[in-house]
Scaffold this active site. Sequence first.
Site, short mmCIF file in Angstrom:
data_model
loop_
_atom_site.label_atom_id
_atom_site.label_comp_id
_atom_site.label_asym_id
_atom_site.label_seq_id
_atom_site.Cartn_x
_atom_site.Cartn_y
_atom_site.Cartn_z
N HIS A 26 3.57 121.42 94.64
CA HIS A 26 2.76 120.53 93.81
C HIS A 26 3.63 119.43 93.22
O HIS A 26 3.21 118.28 93.10
CB HIS A 26 2.09 121.31 92.67
CG HIS A 26 1.11 122.35 93.15
ND1 HIS A 26 0.00 122.72 92.43
CD2 HIS A 26 1.07 123.12 94.27
CE1 HIS A 26 -0.67 123.66 93.07
NE2 HIS A 26 -0.02 123.92 94.19
N GLN A 354 14.90 119.20 103.17
CA GLN A 354 14.06 119.40 104.37
C GLN A 354 13.67 118.11 105.08
O GLN A 354 13.68 118.04 106.30
CB GLN A 354 12.80 120.20 104.00
CG GLN A 354 11.86 120.39 105.20
CD GLN A 354 10.86 121.47 104.99
OE1 GLN A 354 11.23 122.62 104.77
NE2 GLN A 354 9.59 121.14 105.04
N HIS A 369 5.44 127.76 107.84
CA HIS A 369 4.26 128.45 107.31
C HIS A 369 3.08 127.48 107.22
O HIS A 369 1.98 127.88 106.89
CB HIS A 369 4.58 129.01 105.92
CG HIS A 369 4.82 127.95 104.89
ND1 HIS A 369 5.68 126.88 105.07
CD2 HIS A 369 4.31 127.77 103.63
CE1 HIS A 369 5.69 126.12 104.00
NE2 HIS A 369 4.86 126.63 103.11
N TRP A 372 1.15 122.26 103.19
CA TRP A 372 0.72 120.90 103.55
C TRP A 372 1.88 119.90 103.52
O TRP A 372 1.97 119.01 104.37
CB TRP A 372 -0.43 120.43 102.66
CG TRP A 372 -0.88 119.04 103.02
CD1 TRP A 372 -0.96 117.97 102.20
CD2 TRP A 372 -1.29 118.57 104.32
NE1 TRP A 372 -1.39 116.86 102.90
CE2 TRP A 372 -1.60 117.20 104.21
CE3 TRP A 372 -1.41 119.18 105.58
CZ2 TRP A 372 -2.02 116.43 105.29
CZ3 TRP A 372 -1.83 118.41 106.66
CH2 TRP A 372 -2.13 117.05 106.50
N SER A 374 5.06 120.49 104.19
CA SER A 374 5.86 120.70 105.39
C SER A 374 5.14 120.15 106.62
O SER A 374 5.76 119.54 107.50
CB SER A 374 6.14 122.20 105.58
OG SER A 374 6.94 122.67 104.53
N ASP A 393 -4.06 127.21 101.99
CA ASP A 393 -4.53 126.26 103.00
C ASP A 393 -3.69 126.27 104.27
O ASP A 393 -3.96 125.51 105.20
CB ASP A 393 -4.51 124.85 102.39
CG ASP A 393 -3.13 124.46 101.89
OD1 ASP A 393 -2.40 125.34 101.38
OD2 ASP A 393 -2.75 123.28 102.02
N GLN A 394 -2.65 127.08 104.33
CA GLN A 394 -1.76 127.09 105.50
C GLN A 394 -2.53 127.37 106.79
O GLN A 394 -2.22 126.82 107.85
CB GLN A 394 -0.65 128.14 105.30
CG GLN A 394 0.26 127.85 104.11
CD GLN A 394 0.98 129.07 103.57
OE1 GLN A 394 1.10 130.08 104.24
NE2 GLN A 394 1.48 128.98 102.34
#
Length: 472
Positions: A26, A354, A369, A372, A374, A393-394
């Site tokens: 978030h 990342q 995973h 969102w 990522s 949501d994944q």
Amino acid sequence: MEMHQPPLIATNRRHFLLMCFPVQGHINPTLQLAKTLAHGGAKVTFTTTGGGLQSIQQTLPSLKGLTFVSFYDAPDHESSDGFSSFMSDLRKSGSENLLKILDKFEEMGQKVDCLVYSFLLPWVATVARASNVPSAFLSIQCAAAFSIYHRFFNAHDGIYNVNGGIKDESSVSVKIPRLPLFSAADLPTFLLPDDPMSHLVIPLMQEHIQELEKDDEPCVFMNTFEELEEDAINMFKDYKMNVIAIGPLIPSAFTRGNDSTDKSYGGDMFHKIDDHYFQWLDNKDEHSVIYISFGSLVVLNKEQKEEILHGLRETKRPFLWVIRSTDSEQEYIKQSLENEVKNGDGLIVPWCSQMEVLAHKSIGCFVTHCGWNSTLESLVSGVPIIGCPHFSDQTTNAKMVEEVWGTGVRARVNGEVVIGRDEFKRCLEMVMGDGERGREIRYHCKKWRGLALEVVKEGGSTNNNLKSVVDI
Ligand code: UDP
């Protein structure tokens, strides 16, 4: 932090107060929006809990017009059993503190012009309305996921409202025009009554939608872009919702190249130790490395780690794997790695930058995973995905990746919700190999990356939308 990017042209100096829940997924997009608005000439106050601010303070950006304030000073929750009482205390104390913050700014002659709040904080909308401050909801998930929440909870024909709750979760499905059917396995998991978090999240998501419905034309900022999610975004036209796609909210150096020095979100809750993995990546062939990370919340069980380890050993490809230092098995897996992958070519790190890793030329695929952020970071980097969704949501994002955007595959889980070594290997060979599917996936990755870079340019859809937000 200095940023170079085309100005968004603020006509006057508006004050935005941005509020987010203190978790990495978030904080990153909310902070990126804060930086973008400040860069566009607005005054911006970023606020989360005191605990959240403390954990990110070492990396926070210093940017003209951007300041940081806490809206809750008691300690954040530490365990899932305390989560429920933490959430009600956050609502109570957070609402009181928010009122004080708004009053204080008014006294100082810096009245807040727009309150932007993200997931799990629906009570902010109530405070905003009571204080006559315009508000906007920042959806930090994809538009498809938000459409599903809306299909569940909207007052007109919401599945959840009409049915008085979902009784048979196996039969529930959602259809959004022109998108494939979302069946139970593709829906955000918290919406299904058997999910251990559903009793907490369902009322919050329902409240989010109800709060938005109280406004004549509610404003929703979305961390996506029009070209990527046209169908899900268009659905809201029938519901008089002002959905504004302002993504991808990622550090601008990755969309604007040399025009920007903004290379990180600036709110890391975890520590990297050092950047030695970049030297390691520099020595690898182009598109050869498997990058594995499950974000900031998912913890893999021992069996899953072992299956991944075996799969990696058999593919003989180099890999960079993030196992957070908070994971009690970090040492065990390092040890196993040394024993199992003798002469192997892998690196385990507790955290990394990342976005910079994904942008590195050596990366060939991302085992994720499908959080969102990522997923979006992977899209912007043009890196194929092997989706291993766990919760929230994944699952929806993995569905979109595989069936709508074509930028990756969703791994199949066995009965124990573990991806077996053979399935892991099959997915790796599919996305990294020379077969037709791999070529198709890489073609789609290139296409979406190209579009993501276009939308932030002068005249691009996101750039235009951001200008309208700065002037809102
Ligand atoms: N991330 C990072 N370093 C890591 C792992 C993750 O910087 O080693 C960042 C990642 O770039 C993303 C965020 O952490 O922006 C994770 O958000 P996401 O929505 O993907 O997943 P969540 O952690 O919310 O499950």
